[in-house]
Design a protein around this motif. Structure first.
Motif, PDB file in Angstrom:
ATOM      1  N   TRP A 232      -5.835  -4.280   1.950  1.00 38.97           N
ATOM      2  CA  TRP A 232      -4.691  -5.349   1.969  1.00 38.97           C
ATOM      3  C   TRP A 232      -3.473  -4.725   2.405  1.00 38.97           C
ATOM      4  CZ3 TRP A 232      -6.815  -9.980  -0.198  1.00 38.97           C
ATOM      5  CH2 TRP A 232      -8.140  -9.908  -0.803  1.00 38.97           C
ATOM      6  N   VAL A 256       1.032 -15.866   6.449  1.00 43.39           N
ATOM      7  CA  VAL A 256       0.693 -15.385   5.129  1.00 43.39           C
ATOM      8  C   VAL A 256       1.673 -14.277   4.463  1.00 43.39           C
ATOM      9  CG1 VAL A 256      -1.765 -16.365   5.782  1.00 43.39           C
ATOM     10  CG2 VAL A 256      -0.967 -13.791   6.178  1.00 43.39           C
ATOM     11  N   VAL A 259      -2.282  -9.653   4.779  1.00 43.52           N
ATOM     12  CA  VAL A 259      -3.669  -9.701   5.552  1.00 43.52           C
ATOM     13  C   VAL A 259      -4.906  -8.690   4.908  1.00 43.52           C
ATOM     14  CG1 VAL A 259      -2.576 -10.340   7.513  1.00 43.52           C
ATOM     15  CG2 VAL A 259      -3.016  -7.804   6.988  1.00 43.52           C
ATOM     16  N   ARG A 260      -6.128  -9.040   4.829  1.00 47.19           N
ATOM     17  CA  ARG A 260      -7.244  -8.242   4.399  1.00 47.19           C
ATOM     18  C   ARG A 260      -7.862  -7.771   5.647  1.00 47.19           C
ATOM     19  NH1 ARG A 260     -12.092 -10.932   1.565  1.00 47.19           N
ATOM     20  NH2 ARG A 260     -12.657 -10.930   3.755  1.00 47.19           N
ATOM     21  N   GLU A 315      -4.700 -12.200  -2.011  1.00 42.12           N
ATOM     22  CA  GLU A 315      -4.710 -13.471  -1.320  1.00 42.12           C
ATOM     23  C   GLU A 315      -5.252 -13.569   0.117  1.00 42.12           C
ATOM     24  OE1 GLU A 315      -1.138 -15.439  -1.825  1.00 42.12           O
ATOM     25  OE2 GLU A 315      -1.364 -16.066  -3.988  1.00 42.12           O
ATOM     26  N   TRP A 316      -6.431 -13.984   0.388  1.00 49.98           N
ATOM     27  CA  TRP A 316      -6.988 -14.038   1.831  1.00 49.98           C
ATOM     28  C   TRP A 316      -8.155 -14.759   1.796  1.00 49.98           C
ATOM     29  CZ3 TRP A 316      -5.241 -12.526   6.207  1.00 49.98           C
ATOM     30  CH2 TRP A 316      -6.508 -12.701   7.491  1.00 49.98           C
ATOM     31  N   ASP A 317      -8.265 -15.737   2.798  1.00 46.88           N
ATOM     32  CA  ASP A 317      -9.353 -16.545   3.285  1.00 46.88           C
ATOM     33  C   ASP A 317      -9.565 -16.512   4.700  1.00 46.88           C
ATOM     34  OD1 ASP A 317     -11.169 -18.589   3.224  1.00 46.88           O
ATOM     35  OD2 ASP A 317     -10.188 -19.698   1.530  1.00 46.88           O
ATOM     36  N   TYR A 318     -10.669 -16.486   5.311  1.00 47.11           N
ATOM     37  CA  TYR A 318     -10.854 -16.758   6.749  1.00 47.11           C
ATOM     38  C   TYR A 318     -10.608 -18.094   6.917  1.00 47.11           C
ATOM     39  CZ  TYR A 318     -13.496 -12.200   6.857  1.00 47.11           C
ATOM     40  OH  TYR A 318     -14.075 -10.838   7.007  1.00 47.11           O
TER      41      TYR A 318
END
Length: 461
Positions: A232, A256, A259-260, A315-318
């Protein structure tokens, strides 16, 4: 074909499936000597100084970690000469490119190894445009200085034929972990742990900073080259506007806080340099930053101790970057009009014994005993990825880009990738069109999982 593969080791698969490719690949060497390659890579032992007077003995490309940035032009043929001065057979995979199997860089597909002390060349026409990378694709097993544990990784950028984006500066960043050791968990299985982490081969504060100016628009190309670990990343004082995943533009760019990236994933992000100071771009998790994963971002005419602002959550979501409504996807046709063949793939582990690495299974079988699935050229396929294990898996499909269609029960479209993290106990669905004849490898990009059987082949005809 799957029955034949079942009786073979991974190395034997190379020797049989790669025979015809060996001749064609090595035949290019005399021509390379006459005309000269466009780029050259030398694989050799290297001592990398990751911090003051702390050296890592590894294998690298051209005596540097990461290897040299290769800038190629979409649709323009290129020849890359590779010399192997290490003590073992080697191979180079051109990750994210649409290539014939004999040059893609996976022995399971038929690309030959380069024997120790030998040279070979790879000639291909680079496509698609975008941020790709290259790396070794060899077996490591318990030797935690080989394969993706080593320094064999580099940046590859395919410039588009038309309308390239313009930025004031762009930086290429490789995240990597070093000093791996196998440690047993409570359930008796083994996993890798690391004692050092770097960006571009240097720990935080040791390498040169990223030097920027106020008002600039900067592009960050980030790749996770770790053999096993997810990372991350955040830039203190700034937002990261994600514009591409795995080198492919996203339908809905979004700013954002972090990033992940799972192993092999790439993120391209814009940053507006609007907050002068000296900042840290680093791993969000404290223990990983403490191991060295960070780099200083320094504005012109600014000095002082680099500032870090610790996020409180991950926090991350494709799906943040998916198309906002019904669209024609990148394949150019509405999804409802496409006849899609579904292929279910179930991921599970098999406990081998205390002190041993688990075997990994796809549909109940471990490579090379996994089924080779026949594909029909031009047909659209949906892979239903069911992760029934307790581990996350960054799965990678060679020679193709797939479209994310469903993630943990949520529908989506328009996100194009070649590597996807399928979390433990969840399902994901991706689609691709079989338009590249020959063998295509599908595997977990975590080195220990791949080594222990998490691979299978598709055969398109």
């Amino acid at each position: 074909m799957s029955e034949m593969l079942g009786s073979l080791t991974r190395r034997r698969v190379l020797k049989l499936t790669g025979m015809t490719a060996i001749a064609s690949a090595l035949e290019t060497v005399p021509a390379m000597a006459e005309a000269g390659p466009d780029h050259t890579l030398t694989i050799a032992p290297y001592s990398l100084e990751i911090s003051a007077r702390r050296f890592i003995k590894t294998i690298a490309y051209n005596g540097q970690v990461p290897g040299p940035l290769l800038r190629l032009r979409e649709g323009v043929p290129v020849t890359i000469g590779v010399t192997n001065r290490s003590s073992d057979d080697e191979i180079v995979h051109w990750h994210g490119l649409f290539l014939p199997p004999e040059v893609d860089g996976a022995m399971e597909e038929g690309t030959p190894h380069i024997p120790a002390g030998s040279s070979a060349s790879y000639t291909f026409t680079p496509t698609p445009p975008g941020f790709r990378w290259y790396h070794t694709h060899t077996f490591a097993g318990r030797d935690l200085k080989k394969g993706l544990y080593s320094g064999q990784h580099g940046f590859l950028m395919v410039e588009p034929r038309e309308n390239p984006a313009r930025y004031d500066q762009e930086f290429f960043l490789a995240l990597h972990d070093w000093g791996a050791s196998m440690v047993g968990s409570d359930d008796g299985s083994m996993s890798a742990v690391y004692d050092s982490s770097t960006i571009n081969g240097k720990t935080l504060g040791f390498g040169e900073p990223l030097r920027v100016k106020q008002g600039q628009r900067v592009l960050l190309h980030i790749v996770n080259t770790s053999a096993t670990d997810v990372h991350w990343l955040a830039l203190a004082g700034h937002q990261l506007r994600v514009v591409a995943l795995d080198g492919n533009p996203v339908p809905a760019p979004k700013a954002v806080s972090m990033v992940r990236l799972s192993p092999a994933e790439r993120v391209t992000a814009e940053v507006e340099m609007n907050h002068p100071g000296v900042w840290v771009l680093g791993e969000v998790r404290k223990h990983v930053m403490a191991a060295g994963m960070g780099i200083v971002v320094e504005y012109a005419d600014r000095s002082g101790k680099p500032v870090w602002q610790q996020p409180q959550t991950l926090e991350w979501d494709y799906l943040w970057f998916s198309a906002p409504g019904p669209i024609e996807s990148a394949r150019g046709e509405p999804s409802a009009e496409i006849n899609v063949t579904v292929i279910p793939l179930v991921f599970q582990s098999k406990f081998v014994g205390h002190g041993a690495m688990d075997r990994w299974l796809i549909n109940g079988r471990s490579f090379p005993d996994t089924e080779t699935v026949a594909l029909k050229q031009g047909q659209r396929y949906r892979l239903v990825l069911k992760n029934k294990s307790m581990d996350d898996h960054p799965v990678h499909l060679h020679r193709q880009t797939f479209e994310l269609r469903r993630l943990a029960g949520r529908e989506t479209q328009g996100i194009l990738k070649d590597t996807l993290l399928v979390s433990a106990g969840t399902e994901a669905e991706v689609e691709f069109t079989a338009n590249r004849p020959g063998l295509t490898l599908f595997h977990c990009h975590q080195q220990d999982h791949m080594d222990m059987g998490f691979m299978m082949l598709f055969l398109c005809s």
